[in-house]
Scaffold this motif. Structure first.
Motif, PDB file in Angstrom:
ATOM      1  N   VAL A 330       8.487  13.647 -32.244  1.00 23.55           N
ATOM      2  CA  VAL A 330       7.505  14.728 -32.308  1.00 23.55           C
ATOM      3  C   VAL A 330       7.635  15.588 -31.052  1.00 23.55           C
ATOM      4  O   VAL A 330       7.446  15.108 -29.933  1.00 23.55           O
ATOM      5  CB  VAL A 330       6.067  14.173 -32.413  1.00 23.55           C
ATOM      6  CG1 VAL A 330       5.049  15.312 -32.424  1.00 23.55           C
ATOM      7  CG2 VAL A 330       5.935  13.313 -33.660  1.00 23.55           C
ATOM      8  N   ALA A 386       3.997  18.355 -36.623  1.00 25.23           N
ATOM      9  CA  ALA A 386       4.108  16.954 -37.021  1.00 25.23           C
ATOM     10  C   ALA A 386       3.103  16.586 -38.098  1.00 25.23           C
ATOM     11  O   ALA A 386       3.442  15.881 -39.065  1.00 25.23           O
ATOM     12  CB  ALA A 386       3.908  16.057 -35.797  1.00 25.23           C
ATOM     13  N   ARG A 387       1.869  17.048 -37.972  1.00 25.90           N
ATOM     14  CA  ARG A 387       0.848  16.705 -38.962  1.00 25.90           C
ATOM     15  C   ARG A 387       1.213  17.254 -40.337  1.00 25.90           C
ATOM     16  O   ARG A 387       1.041  16.590 -41.362  1.00 25.90           O
ATOM     17  CB  ARG A 387      -0.523  17.254 -38.524  1.00 25.90           C
ATOM     18  CG  ARG A 387      -1.070  16.713 -37.204  1.00 25.90           C
ATOM     19  CD  ARG A 387      -1.707  15.354 -37.374  1.00 25.90           C
ATOM     20  NE  ARG A 387      -2.808  15.351 -38.313  1.00 25.90           N
ATOM     21  CZ  ARG A 387      -4.084  15.627 -38.000  1.00 25.90           C
ATOM     22  NH1 ARG A 387      -4.391  15.957 -36.738  1.00 25.90           N
ATOM     23  NH2 ARG A 387      -5.037  15.547 -38.903  1.00 25.90           N
ATOM     24  N   LEU A 390       4.213  15.222 -41.864  1.00 22.73           N
ATOM     25  CA  LEU A 390       3.839  13.910 -42.371  1.00 22.73           C
ATOM     26  C   LEU A 390       3.022  14.004 -43.653  1.00 22.73           C
ATOM     27  O   LEU A 390       3.094  13.115 -44.515  1.00 22.73           O
ATOM     28  CB  LEU A 390       3.057  13.143 -41.307  1.00 22.73           C
ATOM     29  CG  LEU A 390       3.877  12.707 -40.079  1.00 22.73           C
ATOM     30  CD1 LEU A 390       2.992  12.047 -39.044  1.00 22.73           C
ATOM     31  CD2 LEU A 390       5.009  11.766 -40.489  1.00 22.73           C
ATOM     32  N   ILE A 400       7.840   6.218 -34.338  1.00 26.82           N
ATOM     33  CA  ILE A 400       7.340   7.587 -34.205  1.00 26.82           C
ATOM     34  C   ILE A 400       7.027   7.789 -32.739  1.00 26.82           C
ATOM     35  O   ILE A 400       6.243   7.036 -32.150  1.00 26.82           O
ATOM     36  CB  ILE A 400       6.090   7.829 -35.075  1.00 26.82           C
ATOM     37  CG1 ILE A 400       6.447   7.678 -36.551  1.00 26.82           C
ATOM     38  CG2 ILE A 400       5.523   9.221 -34.805  1.00 26.82           C
ATOM     39  CD1 ILE A 400       5.277   7.880 -37.489  1.00 26.82           C
ATOM     40  N   TYR A 432       0.204   8.838 -38.477  1.00 22.59           N
ATOM     41  CA  TYR A 432       1.377   8.175 -37.902  1.00 22.59           C
ATOM     42  C   TYR A 432       1.502   6.742 -38.437  1.00 22.59           C
ATOM     43  O   TYR A 432       2.597   6.311 -38.831  1.00 22.59           O
ATOM     44  CB  TYR A 432       1.275   8.139 -36.374  1.00 22.59           C
ATOM     45  CG  TYR A 432       1.112   9.493 -35.715  1.00 22.59           C
ATOM     46  CD1 TYR A 432       1.749  10.631 -36.206  1.00 22.59           C
ATOM     47  CD2 TYR A 432       0.312   9.643 -34.576  1.00 22.59           C
ATOM     48  CE1 TYR A 432       1.599  11.866 -35.600  1.00 22.59           C
ATOM     49  CE2 TYR A 432       0.158  10.868 -33.959  1.00 22.59           C
ATOM     50  CZ  TYR A 432       0.793  11.977 -34.473  1.00 22.59           C
ATOM     51  OH  TYR A 432       0.636  13.193 -33.866  1.00 22.59           O
ATOM     52  N   HIS A 435       2.898   6.293 -41.875  1.00 22.17           N
ATOM     53  CA  HIS A 435       4.328   6.581 -42.052  1.00 22.17           C
ATOM     54  C   HIS A 435       5.213   5.662 -41.216  1.00 22.17           C
ATOM     55  O   HIS A 435       6.385   5.969 -40.971  1.00 22.17           O
ATOM     56  CB  HIS A 435       4.613   8.047 -41.715  1.00 22.17           C
ATOM     57  CG  HIS A 435       4.143   8.988 -42.778  1.00 22.17           C
ATOM     58  ND1 HIS A 435       2.845   9.377 -42.884  1.00 22.17           N
ATOM     59  CD2 HIS A 435       4.814   9.600 -43.818  1.00 22.17           C
ATOM     60  CE1 HIS A 435       2.715  10.207 -43.910  1.00 22.17           C
ATOM     61  NE2 HIS A 435       3.881  10.349 -44.497  1.00 22.17           N
ATOM     62  N   LEU A 442       4.403   3.098 -33.072  1.00 25.18           N
ATOM     63  CA  LEU A 442       4.042   4.415 -32.552  1.00 25.18           C
ATOM     64  C   LEU A 442       4.092   4.331 -31.037  1.00 25.18           C
ATOM     65  O   LEU A 442       3.428   3.477 -30.436  1.00 25.18           O
ATOM     66  CB  LEU A 442       2.636   4.808 -33.016  1.00 25.18           C
ATOM     67  CG  LEU A 442       2.003   6.026 -32.333  1.00 25.18           C
ATOM     68  CD1 LEU A 442       2.791   7.297 -32.631  1.00 25.18           C
ATOM     69  CD2 LEU A 442       0.547   6.192 -32.752  1.00 25.18           C
TER      70      LEU A 442
END
Length: 829
Positions: A330, A386-387, A390, A400, A432, A435, A442
């Motif tokens: 990200v 990023a949001r 996803l 991530i 996050y 995914h 993360l």
């Protein structure tokens, strides 16, 4: 009917002028913000622009006093103001440069406060002149006032929507004369109504020549403050600017120098005898956005051994705990995190970058320097938030990674405390975690702040997300936390960390002299071994947040470290008013670096705006007796009616701006960047509010009932936003940019249409009953807009978007009460 038709014919030539004035002044505002962002810092830009907008309030106060003289030569005044305003756009910037304001010296040098005041005055001149044009037209229009206000809003909307894409092609300082020419074009129809036909064209010709001369001489470029990272880097012996990119998202500089070395929080053991191969740092270039360091571009020859230095940063931590096969980066920036994944043999890498110009540094400007990494098999560069990415994919990742999303200067100075950060909210962390593969991690790396704030808030947010996703009720086994002398890295895992993985984590830290800050079962004595602090604060904080007394610890902590949400996405705002006395007692002289200066600049702006607005609103009332004796008004306004007028226009002005500020911030998540949000959201609100204003006269004969409809629709829409708005935004994030723009326009169009009713409704009644109060009401609304804009930002940071929108609704109901009691009596509509 004849009078009405005569008013309509008489005012038709004013429509192009009010349209072009609003378009040019809104474009000027965005250009000014863009240039001041480059010169100074965002928090100072906000302060200067907010105070400069008081020029609209000042114009109303002056018109209230002098309109009797102005109306006898209406067109002459309008043409003269248009000429002066057009020239003032580029001239104000040049003069402000000559003043020599240095905001960092405000604490030590009293003369800098004088310089600040002079900058306020100079920058506000275009707003004062433009506000005078709009105020004169609205005051003179009477029954056609609603149409004039509609053209005002439509012009403002066009100015906002047009100027942003143009910034991709032309630097902002070169657009200032063009904005002036637009204003002059709108003034031409007024020339034909002047008694002396040659007088108006002469003024416009002189103004056009002055603008042409200023363009030929060259508009001064923004001077980047000498303490920003770019000028300091250029002071290095062999530093040179190797590339420069211009766009609405900022000015990007790429600087080369043999002395540039950027490796945040790198272990001090790197390069010592016995460490890994590749003891030399490779050549790097620095990427700067608006003068602040964004990150490095690192030379890559294709041999991962040359990237050994990256293994001595805390960002390498997740690769040593588990071996990921797939990774999502990200904020890829110049590619550092991508190189780190390559070194650790990650097979599939998705690199996300919001700003395509930043990505183009590696892909288009210096592909050979970076070894064409984004063309390598298994690496996929995606220009997207990023949001949003996803929400639009079902892909799962072993890792991530979010690393160093803030510049070191802004992070240290708390300059992001009033900036929305949708990457570090509970809802973002839930995305996050959704995914990640079953063994996915993360990894969040932040600049280290002391006393602990950022890292503890990351922990609090991660803990909340783990529980809300029903992954675990005991997050302590799912979190590992380390720190270097400058950075912290926190790992959040979907599955509990095993004893073997904890052992690897310990080995990683011991080899690099990093400190373990937390893992499940960690003893206090194991913390604080290398970068020694007075107490193991990070361990104590993490243990408290993961323990049974987490809520009590958060409540008594000096800073606000609670989890952030999409409703209040101000990750870097840690200040708590109730803890300020205790904070002062403990820190005293060391207090200033602990404060989030962005928030305090908003408070300082609010105080100045309220004081200046009070003066501009109250001083004209001393001249009220003049209008009571002129016989212009159909009835003489009493104290209650003046107070009602004041309360009405204050309420709708503040309420309108509260909603606007919230929507600008809220839809940044959907539109990827504040600049895009400003163009789409502000453009939609202004255009549809203008359309609503044009329809006011058809409904105003029903008295206050039409305002009940307007406020009722706004209230229902706000309730919808508070309850279902987040779900709608998350669903819309799956679409492409154009689809997201269409969703934004569709959602905002109806409430914006009704937002255009209250101001012209109240102003038309005021014009009918008390004509002399019209310019004062215009000024009150202008001052209220400034206060509302600053207040909206401050309240959003403190209590969240939903509360601010409900406060705005309450103010609209207050306005309804004022309209019903004081304004609508005996009106002829």
């Amino acid at each position: 009917m004849k009078d009405h038709n005569r008013d309509r014919v008489a005012s038709r030539h004013l429509m192009p002028l009010i349209f072009s004035t609003s378009a040019s002044v809104l474009a000027y505002e965005i250009l000014l913000m863009r240039m001041l962002s480059l010169e100074q810092w965002q928090h100072l830009v906000y302060l200067v622009i907010s105070m400069a907008l008081l020029g609209f309030g000042a114009s109303g106060a002056l018109l209230f006093i002098f309109f009797g003289r102005i109306k006898r030569h209406l067109e002459e005044w309008l043409v003269f103001l248009a000429g002066a305003a057009s020239v003032s756009f580029p001239l104000a910037l040049g003069i402000s440069h000559k003043i020599g304001l240095d905001p960092l010296q405000l604490v030590w040098q009293a003369n800098q406060w004088i310089a600040m005041f002079l900058v306020y005055v100079v920058v506000s001149v275009p707003f004062l002149l433009a506000g005078g044009i709009i105020g004169i037209i609205l005051t003179a229009s009477r029954r056609e006032l609603h149409k004039m206000y509609a053209f005002d809003l439509l012009g403002a909307g066009l100015g906002v929507v047009t100027i942003v894409p143009v910034l991709y092609l032309v630097p902002p300082w070169r657009l200032l004369p063009a904005v002036g020419f637009l204003l002059l074009a709108g003034a031409y129809p007024c020339c034909r109504k002047m008694g002396r036909r040659f007088k108006g064209p002469a003024v416009l010709l002189i103004s056009t020549a002055a603008l042409a001369l200023l363009s030929f001489m060259g508009i001064p470029r923004p001077q980047i403050h000498h303490t920003k990272a770019l000028p300091m880097t250029l002071a290095l012996p062999d530093a040179r600017i190797e590339a420069r990119l211009q766009g609405p998202l900022g000015v990007i500089h790429v600087v080369g120098s043999s002395m540039i070395r950027i490796a945040p929080g790198m272990s001090l053991k790197f390069g010592q005898e016995g460490t890994d191969e590749g003891l030399q740092l490779p050549e790097q270039k620095g990427i700067f956005l608006d003068g602040d360091i964004l990150g490095p571009v690192t030379r890559f020859s294709g041999d991962p051994k040359g990237l050994a230095f990256l293994d001595y940063t805390t960002m390498a931590f997740p690769y040593h705990v588990r071996r990921p096969e797939t990774a999502l980066i990200v904020g890829s920036g110049g590619g550092t995190d991508v190189l780190l994944s390559l070194r650790n043999e990650v097979a599939e890498i998705v690199a996300l970058e919001t700003n395509y110009q930043v990505a183009s540094v590696s892909t288009r400007l210096f592909p050979e320097f970076t070894g064409h990494i984004f063309e390598s098999p298994g690496i996929h560069l995606v220009i997207r938030d990023a949001r949003q990415y996803l929400q639009s994919t079902d892909s799962l990742f072993d890792l991530i990674n979010l690393s160093m999303v803030d510049s070191p200067a802004s992070a240290a100075g708390g300059l992001h405390s009033t900036s929305e950060n949708y990457l570090h909210t509970v809802e973002a962390f839930e995305g996050y975690l959704s995914h990640l593969t079953e063994n996915g991690i993360l990894s969040v790396t932040r600049w280290l702040k002391y006393p602990p704030r950022d890292s503890l808030r990351v922990l609090a947010t991660a803990i909340s997300a783990l529980r809300r996703k029903a992954i675990t009720e005991n997050p302590s086994r799912h979190i590992v936390f380390i720190r270097s002398w400058k950075t912290t890295t926190i790992l959040v895992s979907k599955s509990p960390f095993t004893e073997e993985e904890i052992s690897r984590a310990k080995g990683f830290c011991e080899d690099r002299n990093f400190d373990m800050a937390y893992y499940h079962g960690m003893e206090k004595g194991s913390a604080n071994k290398y970068d020694l602090l007075e107490h193991p604060y990070f361990f104590e904080g993490a243990t408290a947040l993961l323990g049974r007394e987490a809520e009590a610890f958060t409540e008594r902590y000096l800073f606000d470290i609670g989890a952030t949400t999409d409703d209040r996405p101000y990750f870097s705002h840690f200040f708590r008013w109730k803890k300020f006395p205790e904070l002062y007692r403990q820190l005293k002289r060391e207090l200033v670096p602990m404060l989030e200066m962005g928030y305090f600049f908003v408070l300082a702006t609010l105080a100045q705006a309220i004081l200046a607005s009070a003066i501009l609103i109250l001083v004209p009332l001393f001249f009220l007796q003049r209008f009571r004796s002129t016989g212009e008004a159909r009835s003489t306004p009493g104290t209650g009616e003046v107070a009602g007028t004041l309360a009405y226009f204050l309420s709708i002005g503040v309420a309108f701006m509260l909603l606007e500020m919230v929507l600008l911030a809220r839809y940044t998540l959907l539109l990827s960047h504040p600049v895009y949000s400003a163009a789409v959201v502000l453009g939609t609100i202004l255009v549809f509010a203008g359309l609503g204003s044009s329809c006011v006269r058809k409904f105003q004969g029903r008295g206050s009932r039409q305002l009940w409809v307007s406020v009722g629709v706004i209230f229902v829409w706000v309730v919808f936003q508070v309850t279902l708005g987040d779900s709608l935004v998350r669903e819309a994030m799956k679409g492409h940019f154009l689809e997201r723009v269409l969703v934004t326009v569709s959602v905002l169009a109806v409430p914006s249409f009704f937002l255009g009713w209250p101001f012209p409704s109240g102003l038309r009644v005021t014009a009918d009953r008390f004509p002399g109060l019209v310019p004062w009401a215009w000024g009150v609304n202008g001052c209220a807009s400034v206060v509302g804009a600053v207040l909206g930002k401050g309240l959003a940071v403190s209590v969240g978007f939903s509360t601010v929108m409900l406060v705005a609704c309450a103010l609209y109901f207050v306005a309804l009460f004022c309209y019903r009691i004081w304004l609508s009596k005996g009106n002829s509509f």
